[in-house]
Design an enzyme around this catalytic site. Structure first.
Site, mmCIF file in Angstrom:
data_model
loop_
_atom_site.group_PDB
_atom_site.id
_atom_site.type_symbol
_atom_site.label_atom_id
_atom_site.label_comp_id
_atom_site.label_asym_id
_atom_site.label_seq_id
_atom_site.Cartn_x
_atom_site.Cartn_y
_atom_site.Cartn_z
ATOM 1 N N CYS A 136 0.816 -1.213 0.000
ATOM 2 C CA CYS A 136 0.000 0.000 0.000
ATOM 3 C C CYS A 136 0.849 1.263 0.000
ATOM 4 O O CYS A 136 0.382 2.332 -0.412
ATOM 5 C CB CYS A 136 -0.905 0.034 1.236
ATOM 6 S SG CYS A 136 -1.831 -1.475 1.547
ATOM 7 N N ASP A 164 -1.750 -3.308 7.945
ATOM 8 C CA ASP A 164 -2.763 -4.159 8.570
ATOM 9 C C ASP A 164 -2.657 -5.595 8.067
ATOM 10 O O ASP A 164 -2.805 -6.548 8.831
ATOM 11 C CB ASP A 164 -4.158 -3.615 8.265
ATOM 12 C CG ASP A 164 -4.466 -2.345 9.037
ATOM 13 O OD1 ASP A 164 -3.540 -1.795 9.658
ATOM 14 O OD2 ASP A 164 -5.625 -1.899 9.012
ATOM 15 N N CYS A 170 -2.238 3.086 2.937
ATOM 16 C CA CYS A 170 -3.021 2.148 3.739
ATOM 17 C C CYS A 170 -4.064 2.868 4.584
ATOM 18 O O CYS A 170 -4.006 4.084 4.764
ATOM 19 C CB CYS A 170 -2.077 1.332 4.619
ATOM 20 S SG CYS A 170 -2.763 -0.228 5.203
ATOM 21 N N ASP A 171 -5.010 2.129 5.134
ATOM 22 C CA ASP A 171 -6.247 2.752 5.594
ATOM 23 C C ASP A 171 -6.119 3.730 6.763
ATOM 24 O O ASP A 171 -6.812 4.744 6.783
ATOM 25 C CB ASP A 171 -7.321 1.703 5.897
ATOM 26 C CG ASP A 171 -6.866 0.595 6.829
ATOM 27 O OD1 ASP A 171 -5.763 0.699 7.372
ATOM 28 O OD2 ASP A 171 -7.628 -0.358 7.021
ATOM 29 N N LYS A 172 -5.258 3.504 7.761
ATOM 30 C CA LYS A 172 -5.126 4.480 8.854
ATOM 31 C C LYS A 172 -4.395 5.725 8.386
ATOM 32 O O LYS A 172 -4.479 6.776 9.027
ATOM 33 C CB LYS A 172 -4.393 3.880 10.052
ATOM 34 C CG LYS A 172 -4.963 2.569 10.563
ATOM 35 C CD LYS A 172 -6.450 2.593 10.745
ATOM 36 C CE LYS A 172 -6.979 1.213 11.041
ATOM 37 N NZ LYS A 172 -6.790 0.242 9.963
ATOM 38 N N CYS A 206 -5.305 -2.355 -0.663
ATOM 39 C CA CYS A 206 -6.160 -3.527 -0.896
ATOM 40 C C CYS A 206 -7.361 -3.152 -1.765
ATOM 41 O O CYS A 206 -8.015 -2.137 -1.529
ATOM 42 C CB CYS A 206 -6.611 -4.099 0.430
ATOM 43 S SG CYS A 206 -5.228 -4.624 1.466
ATOM 44 N N GLU A 231 -8.188 -5.359 14.610
ATOM 45 C CA GLU A 231 -9.235 -5.859 13.713
ATOM 46 C C GLU A 231 -9.348 -7.377 13.805
ATOM 47 O O GLU A 231 -8.353 -8.077 13.989
ATOM 48 C CB GLU A 231 -8.924 -5.458 12.268
ATOM 49 C CG GLU A 231 -9.018 -3.972 12.038
ATOM 50 C CD GLU A 231 -8.695 -3.566 10.619
ATOM 51 O OE1 GLU A 231 -9.059 -2.442 10.237
ATOM 52 O OE2 GLU A 231 -8.069 -4.352 9.877
ATOM 53 N N SER A 259 -11.941 -5.419 10.049
ATOM 54 C CA SER A 259 -11.329 -4.947 8.812
ATOM 55 C C SER A 259 -12.421 -4.642 7.807
ATOM 56 O O SER A 259 -13.522 -5.211 7.854
ATOM 57 C CB SER A 259 -10.399 -6.022 8.252
ATOM 58 O OG SER A 259 -10.084 -5.775 6.902
#
Length: 562
Positions: free
Chosen positions: A52, A85, A126-128, A198, A451, A477
């Site tokens: 990511c 993650d 990435c997501d955070k 992702c 998660e 997640s």
């Protein structure tokens, strides 16, 4: 009248009594002619340990070169942290994932404030990363924009498209004998073919889509693939937009309003997005000084149909939106025209959300099953449910697509850690009709609210998704699906009722009436509480120890700047 654009950096560059500051600027290549130019920080969450994030430095260099070519601004690259993650999932490292959001926000705030930069271009992956940079930009409130790093291409094995969740679920399939060891290995090897976040409507793409609807990214930023030429061109074009933001002093708090936040939430819900959007939007709203509560998510979900046939509950990936729909702006235009989104909100282009998309082609519902018409939605209202009851007096979050049903009543199977639950699932000790309870994994109890993708993936792989439910004071997640309820508040660590559940108790989850109930008499619950004592924290030192001492509950966004 256009004002000067070096409103912050001039406090260093145009001050005679800071000779050491000027000496250091000369040392990094600043020339006399540059001292009156505005300074912009390019912040990337680059590091080599995660697909990511691995390409973000390259994107940052493209942005920097584009700005330098115009020679109107001084620009400096900055790198902050990230946590993978996918790599840490199911390990003790996953405890750091959500807390990394605070570190990202704090570190960006620290560098930009201390060095008096006038503006920021943030490039998260990435997501955070995404809520972390958004929180920082709101705290700073200087002309800023976000460039999403983009999503990964799909993998392919045996003529089947793959992504990261394919890898997680493959383990459960192998464990019950549905696939061979060699098939399992090939799925793992082919799930992630290169750079990018992702690929499904998991948390990274959920938040990227939401940021585009809010107006903090350029059009198409969320749907341009990570390795596409389009993503490079977006980076090149960012120069003109950051300059205009500085020129007209358009700041994040001009863009992030209650209406634009609702736009972001509604777009995410319409696409079947991750439940993580709730804790992230609660935190973002606090940084913007905007009142947002759990009940707002329930209301927005109740009026927003799901039209995205996207993983994990659906079939398709973000790359399909780019390739077959024409990109996220086409969906945004459709939702504005249908009255779902407010098109009047300001964006980083300097124009409204509607002005950004009004000249685009209308979405074509023929010959594609990726995005459905509102006349024939996948679900009449949103998949996100806010549940209350004696287990969750301060609220909990369910992700109910409808495929798993709307009601579940079952027998509790209690675990005081994710590891214990994973072992039980893999040993086939979970029976149909059971409600798996995973507790002491909340924001303070985890600590870090990890998660639960491993157990939900194992359940899916074992073919139990229609027959068991899972509840937790942890979170899920964006790749999780099934009959799952998380964010249970109060959490077990603070003596929430989830801490008092015993094996064999009946639990009822009713997503139509938005309730989650432990079917035990109140007198019995009070009796159990008399014998309950708090668990000693697993962590007694370091960042996670500081985090657990300051973090708010999941219902308040898990923020630490209270």
């Amino acid at each position: 009248m256009v004002k000067k654009i070096n409103n912050f950096s001039k406090k260093i560059t145009e001050t005679d009594d800071l000779p050491a500051s000027h000496a250091m600027l000369y040392a990094i290549g600043i020339k006399d002619t540059d001292f009156k130019k505005a300074q912009v920080g390019i912040v990337t969450n680059w590091y080599e340990g995660n697909p990511c994030n691995i390409h973000l430095d390259k994107l940052g260099k493209i942005v920097k070169q584009s700005i330098q070519n115009k020679n109107k601004l001084n620009v400096f690259q900055i790198t902050t942290i990230g946590v993978s993650d996918g790599i840490t999932m199911g390990t003790s490292g996953m405890r750091y994932s959500l807390p990394s959001r605070e570190l990202i926000a704090d570190s960006i705030e620290t560098v930009i404030h201390s060095h008096h930069y006038d503006g920021v271009i943030a490039i998260p992956g990435c997501d955070k990363n995404i809520p972390g940079v958004m929180m920082a930009l709101l705290r700073l409130n200087r002309p800023s924009m976000i460039i999403y790093g983009g999503s990964i291409s799909s993998g392919l094995y045996n003529k089947k498209k793959l992504d990261i969740v394919s890898a997680f679920e493959a383990f459960g399939e192998k464990n019950v004998g549905n696939i061979s060891q060699e098939q399992y290995k090939q799925i793992i090897k082919h799930s992630c073919p290169g750079p990018g976040s992702c690929g499904g409507m998991y948390t990274a793409n959920t938040m990227a889509s939401a940021m585009e609807a809010i107006g903090m990214t350029l059009p198409y930023s969320s749907s341009y693939p990570a390795t596409s030429k389009n993503k490079e061109i977006e980076c090149q074009h960012s120069e003109q937009y950051i300059y205009n933001l500085l020129k007209y002093n358009i700041t994040p708090k001009d863009i992030v309003t209650k209406n634009s936040i609702e736009n972001g939430i509604k777009l995410a819900i319409s696409l079947g997005g991750s439940t993580n959007l709730i804790i992230h939007f609660l935190a973002i709203a606090k940084c913007a000084n905007i009142k947002l509560e759990l009940k707002d998510f329930q209301y927005l979900s109740s009026i927003t149909p799901v039209i995205g046939n996207l993983k994990p509950s659906g079939k398709y990936l973000m790359e399909d939106i780019h390739k077959y729909i024409g990109g996220m702006p086409v969906i945004i235009k459709y939702l504005i025209n249908e009255g779902i989104l407010n098109g009047n909100c300001l964006t980083v282009t300097g124009q409204s959300l509607y002005e950004n998309v009004k000249n685009l082609p209308n979405i074509n519902f023929k010959n594609q099953k990726i995005i459905y018409s509102l006349k024939n939605p996948i679900k009449e209202n949103g998949h996100i449910k806010i549940l209350y009851g004696n287990i969750a007096t301060k609220g909990s979050v369910a992700k109910i697509s409808g495929k798993e049903g709307l009601y579940f009543r079952g027998i509790a199977k209690v675990f005081n850690s994710e590891e214990e639950a994973n072992t039980a699932i893999l040993k086939n000790n979970i029976k149909k009709g059971e409600v798996i309870v995973i507790r002491y994994v909340g924001p303070a109890g985890g600590p870090g609210m990890p998660e639960m993708l491993k157990p939900t993936s194992y359940i899916m792989g074992a073919g139990l998704s229609k027959y068991v439910a899972l509840i937790t004071d942890g979170r899920f997640s964006g790749g999780s699906h099934g009959f799952v309820v998380g964010h249970i508040t109060p959490e077990a660590y603070y003596g929430g009722v989830i801490a008092l559940i015993k094996n064999g108790d009946f639990i009822k989850i009713d997503s139509e009436n938005n309730t989650i109930t432990l079917e035990v008499e109140e007198t019995e619950i009070k009796k159990r509480r008399q014998f309950w004592s708090p668990n000693k924290s697993k962590i007694q030192i370091g960042y996670l120890y500081k985090y657990m001492k300051t973090v708010s509950s999941a219902s308040e966004g898990c923020i630490t700047d209270q």
